[in-house]
Each structure stands twice: as C-alpha cells, then as structure tokens.
Design a protein around this motif. Structure first.
Motif, PDB file in Angstrom:
ATOM      1  N   GLN A  45      56.831 -17.756 -40.790  1.00  0.00           N
ATOM      2  CA  GLN A  45      56.096 -18.445 -39.734  1.00  0.00           C
ATOM      3  C   GLN A  45      57.019 -18.789 -38.566  1.00  0.00           C
ATOM      4  O   GLN A  45      58.219 -19.008 -38.753  1.00  0.00           O
ATOM      5  CB  GLN A  45      55.449 -19.728 -40.270  1.00  0.00           C
ATOM      6  CG  GLN A  45      54.285 -19.493 -41.214  1.00  0.00           C
ATOM      7  CD  GLN A  45      53.591 -20.790 -41.582  1.00  0.00           C
ATOM      8  OE1 GLN A  45      53.873 -21.833 -41.003  1.00  0.00           O
ATOM      9  NE2 GLN A  45      52.675 -20.735 -42.530  1.00  0.00           N
TER      10      GLN A  45
ATOM     11  N   VAL B 101      52.591 -19.375 -35.210  1.00  0.00           N
ATOM     12  CA  VAL B 101      52.339 -17.939 -35.384  1.00  0.00           C
ATOM     13  C   VAL B 101      52.407 -17.640 -36.870  1.00  0.00           C
ATOM     14  O   VAL B 101      53.446 -17.809 -37.506  1.00  0.00           O
ATOM     15  CB  VAL B 101      53.378 -17.101 -34.611  1.00  0.00           C
ATOM     16  CG1 VAL B 101      53.101 -15.617 -34.802  1.00  0.00           C
ATOM     17  CG2 VAL B 101      53.371 -17.472 -33.140  1.00  0.00           C
TER      18      VAL B 101
ATOM     19  N   THR C 124      54.962 -12.852 -28.735  1.00  0.00           N
ATOM     20  CA  THR C 124      54.013 -13.959 -28.621  1.00  0.00           C
ATOM     21  C   THR C 124      53.926 -14.364 -27.159  1.00  0.00           C
ATOM     22  O   THR C 124      54.936 -14.730 -26.549  1.00  0.00           O
ATOM     23  CB  THR C 124      54.444 -15.159 -29.477  1.00  0.00           C
ATOM     24  OG1 THR C 124      54.526 -14.762 -30.849  1.00  0.00           O
ATOM     25  CG2 THR C 124      53.449 -16.303 -29.346  1.00  0.00           C
TER      26      THR C 124
ATOM     27  N   CYS D  53      47.881 -18.988 -27.705  1.00  0.00           N
ATOM     28  CA  CYS D  53      48.982 -18.034 -27.810  1.00  0.00           C
ATOM     29  C   CYS D  53      48.481 -16.793 -28.554  1.00  0.00           C
ATOM     30  O   CYS D  53      47.733 -16.899 -29.521  1.00  0.00           O
ATOM     31  CB  CYS D  53      50.188 -18.652 -28.520  1.00  0.00           C
ATOM     32  SG  CYS D  53      49.951 -19.064 -30.259  1.00  0.00           S
TER      33      CYS D  53
ATOM     34  N   SER E  54      49.707 -13.158 -30.367  1.00  0.00           N
ATOM     35  CA  SER E  54      50.868 -12.501 -30.968  1.00  0.00           C
ATOM     36  C   SER E  54      50.473 -11.128 -31.483  1.00  0.00           C
ATOM     37  O   SER E  54      49.362 -10.932 -31.986  1.00  0.00           O
ATOM     38  CB  SER E  54      51.430 -13.354 -32.122  1.00  0.00           C
ATOM     39  OG  SER E  54      51.769 -14.650 -31.677  1.00  0.00           O
TER      40      SER E  54
END
Length: 490
Positions: free
Chosen positions: A94, A124, A156, A165, A167
């Motif tokens: 992560q 993320v 990202t 965001c 990614s």
C-alpha cells in the motif's frame, strides 16, 4: 568550502519517538525504517505503520497514521510545493499520501490564519503485490511514481480540486526496482537487472478515445552480467544534464536522454588510494570493508555525487574524477536522504546521523558552538588524577575565632594566593565572564517543561484521541494511545 562532517547528534529527534506503542493488549517496539528530509521537516517511517513528522525549527513532532495498520513502512518521500506532500510505502504494497498544509506567513490576514486545514490522506491499494521500495514525486506534487520489489511501477495522479487520486501500472520490469528519478516528464527506472528511460506518448484507440502509454529505452546496449542493486539518477555533469548509472567495478556510465552511453568513468584505482574520512562524533571502532562496486546514487551540492554500498558512503566529484570523502565507520546504512548540502543516514533502528558542510539551524547547536569556552584549543584531554585531601596551609588556620579572610592585628590581610600575578587574574576573570554569558544564553532558550523535576505524584496528561488526519471519503479514525496509556479499543 566548509568541511563535511557530523556537527551535532540528533538525540532530541530520536528521543521524541516512543520506544513502543500499544495495539490492543500488546506492546510493539518502535523501530525507524526509512527517512527523508527537506529544509523545514524530517519524515521518519517506522515498523508500526506510523510516520513521524518532525519540525526542525520548533522541535515539535506529529504522528501520521497510515491505513496499512501495523505494517512496516519501507520508503518515505517528501515533496515541498504549495503544501507538503508525504508519500509512505509499506511492505504489504500500500501507498499512503499525506497532504500537509504549510503554515501561512505572519503577515497574512487573520481569516486565513483561523481557517486551518486538516491533514488529508490518500491511499493506493491493490496495484502493488510486493513491498514498495522506491518513491519519486514530480516537482508540483501532482504525480507520484512508486516501484515495488516485483518490478511494477505505478503512476498516481492526484486531483486536489476534486479530492481524488487515480493510479495505474505503467511498466513492469519483473525485477526489483532499486532507484527512480524524474526529469522533464521522463522517468528513469533502475532495477536489479537493467536501467531504462520511460517516456510518455499519447495514443488513441479505435473509438478515438485518447490515452497514454510509456515508451521504454534501455540505457546502454550491453546487459548486466549479474543482478545487483545499481542506481541511476539525472545529474548535471560538465554543464549538461545527463544520466549517471552505476556499473560493476566502480564504474559509472554517462548517457543522454535516449540511453546512448557517451562516457565511462572508472574509479577503481581512485578507490584504492587514501581518502579523507568524514568526521563522526561516535564512530565505530571497526571500519567497514570497502565494497567492490557503487550502489545507489544521490546528487549532492549540485556538482557532486553520493554513493552508498555495503554499509559505506562515498562522496564523488565526477568532473574532477576524485573521491572527495568516505564514511566507513558507521554501524550500518539502512537508508539515506540527501538535500542540498546535508545528508541524513539511518544507521540503526534508533540512530540517525546527520552530516553536512554546515551545522543544523536548530537551537541545539548553540551549545556545541560554545564548547570551546570550557576547553582551550591548546589543552589536551588527560586522565584525571585521584582526588585527595590536602593539608591546610598555615595561613588558613583560624586565629582567635576569626575567619581566614578577616582582619588580623595590625590590619594585615592574609594572602590566599600570594604567587598570583595581575595578568593571570585578568585572564581568569575574562574566562569566567565568558562562561557566565554562555549560561545566560542557555537559560534564555526555550525548553520542554516536562523535563523539570516536580515533587509529588505526577498527573498524566490526557491527550486528544481524535486523529487530525482526514481520510478522503471516510470518517476520521482514532489514533493509537501511547505506550503505558490504557487503550480505548483494540
């Protein structure tokens, strides 16, 4: 130019990090695993999923709780833009991104000072299937590239206006990502197998929708003969922006943006010659054996380069082909962060070393700057003799119940220091006055009142349990209590 050395220990920084934290009914020892720094702050990642955000001027420290639970953090990077952006990657894959507002200058209007923004966090998940080992920010803080031990590189993109965001994985090298660097939109990726340059290209599908793919070009035509943690960065050498890539046998490649190698720098003979050792306050007694190759690379002071390999650190001058300094008396090198003229080294789980050409701007260096008042430059440190009681001089004997300094018959005073001269007394008085000025300076410094001794039973201060970090799209969570405090829940 000032000498590169360690100016003062970072004891205050390490002492502000708790030695353990409580998770449920269990206590976990806190170890520092990764570091990064800018001019105003230092970020330290730990093995318990916390990032400690240290203000270098005020000495205040703040906890940034990640969404990875108690997973060990493996990499942390800071970007200083309109706000501070802090990215932390963990062993589970992560990536947590913290958006930390900067303190407004004192001359702004009162309304802006009252509207304090909270720290926001982006997470993320699901793209990295291995430990995150490298992170690199774009200059504006809107793009973050993350690489993992499996070879995947993820881009990202952060939308500050929409608080979102996005990614996606852009390339996969199939080998562990060692180092990455970004310059003018081009991403330099060095894995344990090879070094490549990734350039974005616009494309359209059959329906006419636009997209972006990344073209990959290898640096150099020859493949590596072995898997090794070789680094690569963009740097200015001989007045041109070039790619500096590590090769085996103390060699460095200089290549252009297309991956074409223009020059090979060989430091093999220079590494065998004597080199100036960087001064440390607490060096190891056993110097580290010099490695056989360079590792990661870090630009330093504009024209120089710092390389780390097998627990040793070297400062190189690529234009003059010289080894400026070496550091072989550290216990270990777990992580390194370089910013302008200072280098931060994570020596062990509870030891951080700062070396630089200038002392730190914190107030703690005032004591070290004035230590010369207590020990003269000509004096040498010798072993102290054992204390023994001396006989009382005849002149010091009390006569008729009078004190030694009182008047005797005939209005005669007792000379306690008959052999002294006026010049010696003047020097002693001058040195004493300089010490008093130093003590006054130290007394005026700000200090933490918790270090004062107070009689009686101390009262435990109740800290706020509300986490100031706001997870995007989620309700703020509670932070974990300190070691020794009762837990509100597991």
């Amino acid at each position: 130019m000032n000498t590169l050395r360690e100016w003062s220990p970072l004891v205050d920084l390490v002492n502000r990090i708790p030695s353990s934290v409580q998770r449920g009914l269990l206590f976990h020892d806190v170890s520092i695993t990764c570091v990064d720094l800018v001019e105003e702050f230092i970020a330290l990642g730990t093995n318990v999923g916390l990032v400690f955000w240290y203000d270098r001027k005020s000495g205040a420290i703040e906890r940034l709780a990640t969404d990875s639970g108690s997973q060990e953090l493996t990499c942390v990077r800071i970007a200083s833009t309109v706000e501070f952006m802090v990215a932390a990657g963990c062993r589970a894959g992560q990536v947590n991104i913290f958006q930390i507002p900067k303190t407004p200058p004192p001359d702004v209007c009162a309304e802006l000072l009252l509207k304090a923004k909270p720290i926001e966090r982006y997470t993320v998940r699901g793209l990295h299937r291995a430990a995150v080992c490298e992170l690199v920010w774009s200059k504006n803080g809107m793009r973050l590239f993350s690489g993992d031990a499996g070879g995947a590189v993820v881009l990202t993109e952060i939308g500050y206006a929409t608080k979102t965001c996005q990614s996606r994985e852009i390339i996969n090298e199939r080998y562990e990502i060692v180092q990455m660097d970004l310059h003018r939109g081009k991403l330099l990726v060095s894995s344990s197998f090879r070094t490549v340059i990734c350039s974005p290209e616009e494309e359209q599908d059959e329906d006419g929708h636009g997209g972006q793919r990344w073209r990959v070009a290898q640096v150099g035509k020859k493949d590596r003969k072995m898997l090794a943690p070789f680094g690569a960065v963009f740097a200015t050498v001989h007045g041109r922006q070039q790619i500096v890539s590590t090769r085996s046998g103390f060699r460095l490649w200089l290549a252009d943006d297309g991956g074409n190698v223009a020059q090979t720098l060989i430091f093999k003979e220079l590494m065998r010659a004597p080199c100036a050792e960087i001064g440390l306050l607490n060096p190891s007694r056993n110097p580290i054996r010099i490695p056989t190759t360079f590792g990661k690379l870090y630009p330093f002071e504009g024209k120089r380069m710092v390389s780390v390999a097998n627990g040793a650190l070297f400062v190189l001058d690529l234009e003059r082909m010289a080894v400026v300094g070496s550091l072989t008396r550290l216990r270990h090198i777990l992580d390194v962060a370089v910013d302008r003229n200072e280098i931060l080294i994570l020596e062990s789980a509870r030891s951080v070393v700062r070396i630089g050409t200038l002392p730190d701007s914190s107030q703690s260096t005032i004591v070290l700057k004035n230590l010369e008042l207590f020990v003269s430059a000509e004096s040498q440190i010798v072993q102290a003799d054992e204390c023994c009681e001396e006989e009382t001089p005849a002149e010091m004997v009390v006569r008729n119940g009078e004190s030694p300094g009182s008047s005797l018959p005939g209005d005669e005073r007792v000379e306690l220091d008959g052999g002294g001269t006026g010049g010696d007394d003047a020097r002693l008085i001058e040195g004493h006055m300089r010490k008093l000025e130093l003590f006054d300076t130290l007394n005026e410094l700000k200090y933490d009142e918790s270090i004062l001794f107070k009689s009686g039973r101390s009262r435990r201060r109740h800290r706020s349990k509300v986490n100031p970090i706001v997870e995007i799209g989620q309700i703020p969570k509670e932070i974990e209590p300190d070691a020794g405090e009762p837990s509100s829940g597991s």
